[in-house]
Design a protein around this motif. Structure first.
Motif, mmCIF file in Angstrom:
data_model
loop_
_atom_site.group_PDB
_atom_site.id
_atom_site.type_symbol
_atom_site.label_atom_id
_atom_site.label_comp_id
_atom_site.label_asym_id
_atom_site.label_seq_id
_atom_site.Cartn_x
_atom_site.Cartn_y
_atom_site.Cartn_z
ATOM 1 N N SER A 3 0.746 -1.187 0.059
ATOM 2 C CA SER A 3 -0.163 -0.078 0.115
ATOM 3 C C SER A 3 0.991 1.294 -0.155
ATOM 4 O O SER A 3 2.093 1.028 0.588
ATOM 5 C CB SER A 3 -0.850 0.204 1.038
ATOM 6 N N PRO A 4 0.253 2.269 -0.499
ATOM 7 C CA PRO A 4 0.924 3.742 -0.483
ATOM 8 C C PRO A 4 1.358 3.882 1.021
ATOM 9 O O PRO A 4 2.295 4.539 1.299
ATOM 10 C CB PRO A 4 -0.087 4.679 -1.067
ATOM 11 N N ALA A 5 0.521 3.571 1.977
ATOM 12 C CA ALA A 5 0.964 3.901 3.399
ATOM 13 C C ALA A 5 1.951 3.264 4.002
ATOM 14 O O ALA A 5 3.005 3.924 4.729
ATOM 15 C CB ALA A 5 -0.585 3.756 4.272
ATOM 16 N N ASP A 6 2.204 1.940 3.516
ATOM 17 C CA ASP A 6 3.235 1.256 4.063
ATOM 18 C C ASP A 6 4.412 1.670 3.265
ATOM 19 O O ASP A 6 5.675 1.669 3.922
ATOM 20 C CB ASP A 6 3.027 -0.241 3.578
ATOM 21 N N ILE B 61 11.691 -2.616 -3.618
ATOM 22 C CA ILE B 61 10.839 -2.943 -4.802
ATOM 23 C C ILE B 61 11.579 -3.188 -6.020
ATOM 24 O O ILE B 61 11.433 -4.107 -6.837
ATOM 25 C CB ILE B 61 9.593 -1.823 -5.052
ATOM 26 N N ALA B 62 12.134 -2.241 -6.252
ATOM 27 C CA ALA B 62 13.229 -2.132 -7.492
ATOM 28 C C ALA B 62 14.171 -3.580 -7.656
ATOM 29 O O ALA B 62 14.185 -4.200 -8.463
ATOM 30 C CB ALA B 62 13.999 -1.138 -7.361
ATOM 31 N N GLY C 52 1.860 1.000 -3.501
ATOM 32 C CA GLY C 52 3.017 1.709 -3.197
ATOM 33 C C GLY C 52 4.205 1.931 -4.031
ATOM 34 O O GLY C 52 4.731 0.712 -4.649
ATOM 35 N N GLY C 53 4.602 3.008 -4.019
ATOM 36 C CA GLY C 53 6.058 3.252 -5.027
ATOM 37 C C GLY C 53 5.409 3.046 -6.707
ATOM 38 O O GLY C 53 5.981 3.653 -7.573
ATOM 39 N N VAL D 133 8.021 6.641 -12.434
ATOM 40 C CA VAL D 133 9.375 6.726 -13.272
ATOM 41 C C VAL D 133 10.569 6.206 -12.818
ATOM 42 O O VAL D 133 11.548 5.735 -12.949
ATOM 43 C CB VAL D 133 9.466 8.050 -14.034
ATOM 44 N N ASP D 134 10.652 6.835 -11.502
ATOM 45 C CA ASP D 134 11.839 6.327 -10.698
ATOM 46 C C ASP D 134 12.181 4.969 -10.262
ATOM 47 O O ASP D 134 12.940 4.386 -10.347
ATOM 48 C CB ASP D 134 11.605 7.229 -9.123
ATOM 49 N N LEU D 135 10.956 4.177 -9.894
ATOM 50 C CA LEU D 135 11.195 2.838 -9.950
ATOM 51 C C LEU D 135 11.517 1.971 -10.985
ATOM 52 O O LEU D 135 12.710 1.181 -11.353
ATOM 53 C CB LEU D 135 9.850 2.289 -9.425
#
Length: 351
Positions: free
Chosen positions: A144-147, A159-160, A186-187, A195-197
């Motif tokens: 999740s975005p919160a996590d 994640i990457a 999330g991410g 894009v960063d990911l």
């Protein structure tokens, strides 16, 4: 092709997962069987044009992620018997479906990669069976975005790395992975973090972006990432020039990474049901509250910055999740959807 519709590419697909996503559980409609989704897809017709195929969710009751070879042969036969093929498939990487969050470098990552491996096995086997001529395996971060926000830098790094390891699995099976851009992951909840990911993963030949017109519209509004909003706070939906400029900013950043594309409509609100919550509301193509001119705005993904066709997608897919079963069981629903898909191909297709 038919009179008035000169283009044969990209191929037009329907998504089967709206029969499963947001279904089941207390207060929700029951799942719609895959056979029924295939029948509804195959029956749709507009000016002599029919859907070419379906994209699938690799999760029961549609396609069991642990399906054996006999099961996959039966699936291939079922799809072929309706004059359809299979395109992209969704690996069930989320904790409720047996996966794990990609930002967890321990057990979560192992479960995530196990589901990717199983998904790629099925995708490869369907190619070998001759029913899947193109398509990707879809993933997301399953957190999740919160996590993610509890430690953004560490989350993004983990994640990457998970996606890098997933890429190695995909290559072993001759597959590519498309990370779905959706504000509930999330991410991936912001166009900038997305894009960063992808840049951190650094595997453009194997790991790309899946653009869904409904979900990516919310990127411009900064849903779940207010600091990355593109549209002004006082934006009026009558201001089509400002909307187009925002979508240009968005697509110029993500188009180079995009390897899978969903045609969809959105009313600029979020919605969810079941375990799939707080995501872009998919609207029917002719919904009066829809904020997208679908053929016009599809161009931002299907054409480059100079307006030239990219021809990157062998197929495009309609995505419309969480409609009531009463709507989904109406043949006219699918004719309306197919008509909008045909319009997109008329404007941005080729031979």
């Amino acid at each position: 092709m038919s009179d008035g519709h000169p283009n044969a590419s990209p191929k037009l697909h329907n998504a089967a997962w709206p029969g499963v996503v947001g279904k089941g559980g207390e207060g929700n409609d029951p799942p719609i069987e895959l056979e029924t989704m295939l029948d509804l897809t195959a029956a749709a017709e507009v000016d002599g044009i029919k859907f070419d195929g379906v994209d699938l969710f690799l999760f029961a009751p549609h396609v069991d992620i642990d399906a054996g070879d006999d099961d996959l042969k039966a699936l291939a036969d079922n799809v072929r018997s309706r004059g359809l093929v299979i395109g992209s498939v969704v690996a069930p990487v989320w904790p409720p479906t047996g996966g794990g969050p990609a930002n967890d470098p321990g057990e979560g990552r192992e479960k995530f990669l196990t589901q990717v491996r199983k998904g790629c096995r099925i995708a490869e086997r369907l190619r070998e069976l001759g029913v899947r001529p193109y398509g990707v395996v879809r993933i997301d971060s399953a957190c999740s975005p919160a996590d993610w926000a509890a430690d953004p830098e560490t989350s993004q790094k983990h994640i990457a790395e998970t996606f890098k390891q997933a890429a190695a699995i995909a290559r072993d099976h001759g597959e590519r992975l498309a990370a779905e851009g959706e504000i509930c992951w999330g991410g991936m909840h912001s166009w900038k973090t997305m894009v960063d990911l992808l840049e951190r993963v650094g595997e453009p030949d194997t790991v790309g972006f899946q653009a869904d017109m409904a979900h990516t519209l919310l990127y411009t509004l900064g849903e779940n990432a207010p600091g990355d909003r593109i549209l002004p706070m006082d934006f009026s939906w009558d201001d089509t020039a400002t909307l187009d400029a925002a979508l240009k900013t968005l697509t110029d950043a993500l188009r180079p990474w995009t390897i899978d594309f969903h045609v969809a409509q959105n009313d600029a609100t979020v919605f969810g049901s079941g375990s799939h919550d707080h995501t872009g509301r998919h609207c029917l193509p002719n919904d009066p509250n829809g904020k997208l001119d679908i053929p016009h705005h599809a161009a931002f993904w299907l054409r480059d910055g100079q307006g030239e066709l990219t021809r990157k997608f062998e197929h495009i897919c309609w995505d419309g999740c969480m409609f009531p079963n009463s709507v989904m069981m109406q043949p006219q629903t699918w004719n309306d959807i197919l008509a909008k898909m045909v319009a997109v191909r008329d404007h941005h297709g080729w031979n």
